[in-house]
Scaffold this motif. Sequence first.
Motif: not given
Length: 268
Positions: A169-172, A245-254
């Motif tokens: 439900q909450d990706p954070t 820190h989890w954002v580094g596992r995915f492609d998030d150019p925004a």
Amino acid sequence: MTALRYRMGPVATRSAGGLNNSVRSIRAIYETDPAVYAAMLPRPLTPVARPEIFVQFAHVAMHITPERTVEIGALTMGVVCDYEGQRGAYCFHMAMEGESVVTSGRERFGEPKKIATTSFEKNGNHVRATCSRHGITYCTIEGEIGAENANPRQFEEYIYCYKGLIDIQDPTKFDGDVYLTQLDWQRNYTTRADMTGTITLAESAYDPLVDIPVRRLVSMEYVEGATVTGGRLLRTVPGEWIADHWVGRFDDPANVGLEIGVAEVEAA
């Protein structure tokens, strides 16, 4: 009878133990900005005296079974740190060739792996390795191999990762526990030589390693030999310790990133 291969058959093809690999690697340590180093290190890992980043670029022959060997290129980067007095590195980036090795490492060990295109070229004493994703070559390591060291190294090193599932439900947040894991890499290098060279990081919104700048190259070496890899769970951690820190596992150019104090970075 009909075989249904979405169920495990009577002969298991996956080993519960460590994986035996033959490797050729460039290994390096560099100093980055202290403020960047501090922001990259999640709890409960603790900093060391110098703001150092571990880099390894490897060509790996993975001996899955006596009859099956898979060859891949792999880039690993980590923040040098301690955990309860044990020196290691927090792995924030792993990029390598092959879907199966990426998915297995992410799901089993919590490694932040991504599928990439790599090259590892050795021409005499000159070695050049590159890593590319989305058509961008964002990491290049190049250098000259010096005289061979008379004492090849045999040791074990430790890489720290985090294993968890993003909340549905909450990706954070996370569904269930988040685990701190430890990768145990047993090295048996038969060839080892110091190198002179460079690490070049290029801009990529998908893999922003350039945000962790190379301020001073501490060491670089070329090695060949064998590695046995395994791992273990160390403990559970609160999800908020690792969530941003989890954002580094995915492609998030925004992703615009965390603002680091300019004065702190300029003082490095």
